[in-house]
Design an enzyme around this catalytic site. Structure first.
Site, PDB file in Angstrom:
ATOM      1  N   GLU B  45     -11.206  10.774  -3.073  1.00 54.82           N
ATOM      2  CA  GLU B  45     -11.075  10.095  -1.782  1.00 54.82           C
ATOM      3  C   GLU B  45     -12.109  10.636  -0.777  1.00 54.82           C
ATOM      4  O   GLU B  45     -12.308  11.852  -0.680  1.00 54.82           O
ATOM      5  CB  GLU B  45      -9.652  10.350  -1.250  1.00 54.82           C
ATOM      6  CG  GLU B  45      -9.353   9.709   0.080  1.00 54.82           C
ATOM      7  CD  GLU B  45      -7.906   9.966   0.514  1.00 54.82           C
ATOM      8  OE1 GLU B  45      -7.260  10.874  -0.056  1.00 54.82           O
ATOM      9  OE2 GLU B  45      -7.435   9.266   1.423  1.00 54.82           O
ATOM     10  N   LYS B 121      -7.532   1.569   1.751  1.00 57.19           N
ATOM     11  CA  LYS B 121      -6.296   2.310   1.488  1.00 57.19           C
ATOM     12  C   LYS B 121      -5.159   1.628   2.239  1.00 57.19           C
ATOM     13  O   LYS B 121      -5.333   1.183   3.380  1.00 57.19           O
ATOM     14  CB  LYS B 121      -6.469   3.754   1.968  1.00 57.19           C
ATOM     15  CG  LYS B 121      -5.313   4.685   1.656  1.00 57.19           C
ATOM     16  CD  LYS B 121      -5.646   6.112   2.126  1.00 57.19           C
ATOM     17  CE  LYS B 121      -4.600   7.125   1.705  1.00 57.19           C
ATOM     18  NZ  LYS B 121      -4.973   8.507   2.049  1.00 57.19           N
ATOM     19  N   CYS B 157      -5.018   7.715  -3.011  1.00 53.24           N
ATOM     20  CA  CYS B 157      -4.075   8.804  -2.756  1.00 53.24           C
ATOM     21  C   CYS B 157      -2.652   8.327  -2.428  1.00 53.24           C
ATOM     22  O   CYS B 157      -1.911   7.937  -3.317  1.00 53.24           O
ATOM     23  CB  CYS B 157      -4.637   9.710  -1.666  1.00 53.24           C
ATOM     24  SG  CYS B 157      -4.015  11.410  -1.786  1.00 53.24           S
TER      25      CYS B 157
END
Lengths: 151, 450
Positions: B45, B121, B157
Site C-alpha cells: 500500500e 481503497k 489493506c
C-alpha cells in the site's frame, strides 16, 4: 527531554526481562539479519546480558540504597495493571474485580494521568503492542476526567 | 509453465517521501519479476510514497510529484508486465465523483507505458495509529481487473478486515470482499501496510485464511516491510488457496520479491512439489547494491517461533531503519548497568553493528560499584565502545548554584531528577558534537507512571 529514538518505549518491564533471557538462551528462532554476534569471554558463552544485571533489584540509583519497588508495586503486578488500563481500556472496577488492590490501582491511575505531559515531549518510540503511547494514544493533558471516580 | 499466471509479490521497504528512490526500487523489482516470467506484480500500500506519509499528503506538490513519478515508472517498466502500485491520487485522477477535489488511497495499474486503471481503497481505518479519514475519501465500487481471462479483485489493506464471521462484528456497513464476489472475482490481491504488533502475524494469517475459505477465493496478500518512524512493518506476505492452504509465505522483517504461480487450469496457486524452507534465494546484483533483489520462488517461510524473537526482530529493524532513513550511521546511549540500557545497547549492536554503538557511563556518588562493573561487562560482551564521564562535579556545581534559592528546603526529588537531567545534557552534547543519534532507554512501564 532528550533523545532521538525511544527504543523500548513500548516494551513493558516484564517483557524487557524476558527479551534479555531470550537473548541469553541463544536467540532461538531469530532471523539471521537481526541476530546478535556475541563476543562474550564470560564463563557462559551464550551470555550477552551479564547475569548480575538480570538478578539484581532494579534501581535508578539516585539516592543511596534506592530501589524501584520503594515507590512501585512489583513489576508483574504493575504490568498487569497497565495492560488492563492502557491496552484493554478497562475501568478501575474491573481491575479491582480481577484482584488488584484498590489503593494501588488508584495510585497507578494518578501517576499515569500525571505523566501525560512528559510523554508528549518524549522521543518517538517503536510500537510493538496493540496500544503504544504516541500516535495510538491521544490523551488530553489539562484534563479533569478522573478515571477512578467516574468509570 | 504456459498455463500459469505468475504473480510477483513485491515486499518493499520504502522510505517515506523518497519518491524517486521508491520508484527506482519498484522498477528493479519489476525487472526481476519480468525476468522470472511474472505477468502481474503487486506492491504494498502507498509503495510509491511509503506508508504512513502523514501530513505530506496535504501538500499539493507532494501529490503532483507522486503522479509524475508514476508516469515515469509506467514508461520505464517492461511493457509486458502489469504492475499494481499503491499510490495517493486526486479524486479527479481516480475518476471518483466528489464535490471538492479530494485524495484517494489507490492501487494504480501500470501497463503498456500508462496509468491504465486506478482502484480506490474502500474502507479507511481511523483508529489507533491510523488516520485515513483525515486524508482520503473512500472508493464506492468493487475493483475488478481482468487479466488472461482471470477476474482479479483488487483490495487495499482495511478492505479485507471487515469480516463479521471472523471478528464477530462488522466495523463498516460495506464489505468490499462480498461485493467483489458478487462482481465475479475469482482471485483477489491485497496491497497492505499492516504495522507489526506482537502476535499479529498469526492473527492476520488466520483472518486471511478464513477469507479465502469463506469465499472460495485464492488470494495474494502483499505487506510493506521496514520501520517508518514509530511503526515497524513486518512483511510476511502470503499466497493462499481457496482451501485456506498457505502456498507462499515470505520471510518477515526483510524486503524481497516472491513469485506465486496461479494455475489457469486448476484455478489455484501451484503448491511446491516438495517442501522447501522458503528463504530468500541470493540473487545476482543487476546494477549495484541498490538493485539487489532477494527472490523467493518456492516454499513457505517459517514465522519467528517465539513472541520474544518476533519483538526482538521488530525492534532491531525499527532502530536500523530509523537511523538509516534519518541519515545516522552511529548511535549512543547512556549505560547505567541496569537492564533497560543493557537491552537497548544489545538491540543497537544487532541493528547497526557494535562498532557503531557508543555506550556512555556517567557514574554519580550514588552509583554502586557493581553498576559500573556490570555496564563494562555488557559492553565487553557486545563489543561496543564506552566512554566514562563522572557527574559528581556537575552535581556539586548545581548545588552551589541553587544554594541560596533552595536554602532551608529538604533535598529530595528535585535533586534526584537533576542527576537525570545532567546525564541527558551530556548525552545530547555528545550527539550534537559527533552527529550521532541518541537512543533513550525508558521502558513502557516507567514511561506510563512517569
Amino acid at each position: 527531554m532528550n533523545g532521538g529514538l525511544a527504543v523500548i518505549a513500548d516494551v513493558p518491564k516484564t517483557r524487557v526481562y524476558s527479551l534479555c533471557r531470550w537473548l541469553n538462551r541463544g536467540q532461538k528462532g531469530c532471523p539471521d539479519h537481526a541476530k546478535l554476534a556475541t563476543v562474550s569471554e564470560a564463563d557462559n558463552p551464550l551470555e550477552i546480558i551479564p547475569d548480575h544485571i538480570l538478578t539484581k533489584p532494579p534501581s535508578a540509583e539516585l539516592r543511596p540504597g534506592q530501589v524501584d519497588q520503594d515507590s512501585l508495586p512489583d513489576y508483574d503486578v504493575l504490568d498487569d495493571i497497565l495492560d488492563r488500563l492502557v491496552h484493554q481500556a478497562q475501568a478501575p472496577s474491573e481491575l479491582i474485580a480481577a484482584g488488584h488492590d484498590p489503593d494501588t490501582v488508584d495510585r497507578i491511575i494518578r501517576l499515569l494521568s500525571r505523566a501525560e505531559f512528559k510523554r508528549r515531549q518524549a522521543a518517538p518510540g517503536i510500537k510493538v503492542t496493540e496500544r503504544a503511547f504516541g500516535t495510538g494514544w491521544r490523551m488530553p493533558i489539562a484534563s479533569r476526567w478522573q478515571l477512578q471516580s467516574m468509570e | 509453465m504456459a498455463n500459469c499466471l505468475k504473480i510477483a509479490i513485491a515486499q518493499l521497504n520504502p522510505t517515506v517521501g523518497d519518491l524517486c528512490g521508491n520508484r527506482k526500487r519498484i522498477l528493479h523489482y519489476a525487472q526481476k519479476a519480468h525476468a522470472l516470467g511474472a505477468k502481474l506484480m503487486v506492491t504494498s500500500e502507498l509503495a510509491i510514497c511509503g506508508y504512513p506519509p502523514r501530513d505530506l499528503l496535504v501538500r499539493p506538490g507532494f501529490i503532483k510529484a507522486i503522479a509524475t513519478e508514476l508516469h515515469i515508472l509506467a514508461r520505464e517498466l517492461p511493457p509486458q508486465l502489469n504492475v499494481l502500485v499503491g499510490a495517493a491520487m486526486t479524486s479527479v485522477d481516480a475518476k471518483l465523483d466528489h464535490p471538492a477535489e479530494a485524495l484517494v488511497n489507490t492501487a494504480v495499474l501500470l501497463t503498456g507505458g500508462e496509468l491504465s486503471e486506478i482502484y480506490p481503497k474502500r474502507l479507511l481505518p481511523t483508529y489507533d495509529v491510523f488516520d485515513e479519514d483525515r486524508y482520503f475519501v473512500p472508493g464506492i465500487r468493487p475493483n475488478i481487473l481482468s487479466l488472461d481471462g482471470v477476474k482479479i479483485g483488487v483490495t487495499i489493506c482495511e478492505d479485507i478486515w471487515n469480516d463479521e464471521e471472523f471478528w464477530g462484528r462488522r466495523s463498516y456497513h460495506v464489505d468490499p470482499v462480498q461485493e467483489l464476489i458478487e462482481g465475479g472475482a475469482e482471485l483477489m490481491v491485497n496491497l497492505s501496510a499492516s504495522p507489526y504488533v506482537a502476535g499479529k502475524q498469526r492473527l492476520r494469517e488466520e483472518m486471511i485464511q478464513h477469507c479465502a475459505q469463506r469465499y472460495k477465493l485464492p488470494l495474494v496478500y502483499v505487506n510493506q516491510v521496514g520501520g517508518n518512524d514509530d511503526l515497524v512493518f513486518d512483511g510476511t506476505s502470503l499466497a493462499v488457496n481457496a482451501s485456506g492452504k498457505v502456498v507462499r509465505r515470505t520471510p518477515g522483517f526483510e524486503a524481497g520479491l516472491a513469485i506465486a504461480d496461479y494455475n489457469l487450469a486448476t484455478r489455484e496457486f501451484q503448491a511446491d512439489p516438495k517442501p522447501t524452507v522458503g528463504r530468500w534465494e541470493s540473487s545476482v546484483a543487476m546494477v549495484g547494491e541498490e538493485a539487489r533483489v532477494p527472490v523467493q520462488q518456492a516454499g513457505v517461510a517459517e514465522l519467528v517461533s517465539s513472541l520474544d524473537g518476533e519483538i526482538w526482530a521488530a525492534l532491531v529493524l525499527g532502530v536500523r531503519d530509523y537511523a538509516r532513513k534519518c541519515g545516522f550511521s552511529k548511535v549512543l546511549l547512556g549505560l547505567s548497568g541496569g537492564i533497560d540500557s543493557a537491552l537497548v545497547a544489545a538491540i543497537a549492536a544487532a541493528a547497526l553493528g557494535p562498532k557503531n554503538v557508543l555506550g556512555v557511563l556517567m557514574p554519580s556518588p550514588y552509583s554502586s560499584d557493581h553498576s559500573i562493573g556490570d555496564a563494562e561487562a555488557l559492553a565487553n560482551n557486545l563489543g561496543i565502545t564506552t566512554e566514562t564521564l563522572p557527574i559528581g562535579d556537575l552535581m556539586s556545581g548545581y548545588d552551589r548554584t541553587f544554594e541560596t534559592l533552595f536554602s532551608g528546603t529538604e533535598a529530595g526529588v528535585t535533586e534526584e531528577n537533576l542527576q537525570s537531567r545532567i546525564r541527558g545534557s551530556l548525552l545530547m552534547a555528545i550527539a550534537n558534537k559527533f552527529g550521532h543519534l541518541l537512543l533513550t532507554t525508558g521502558n513502557k512501564s516507567e514511561i506510563a507512571v512517569g
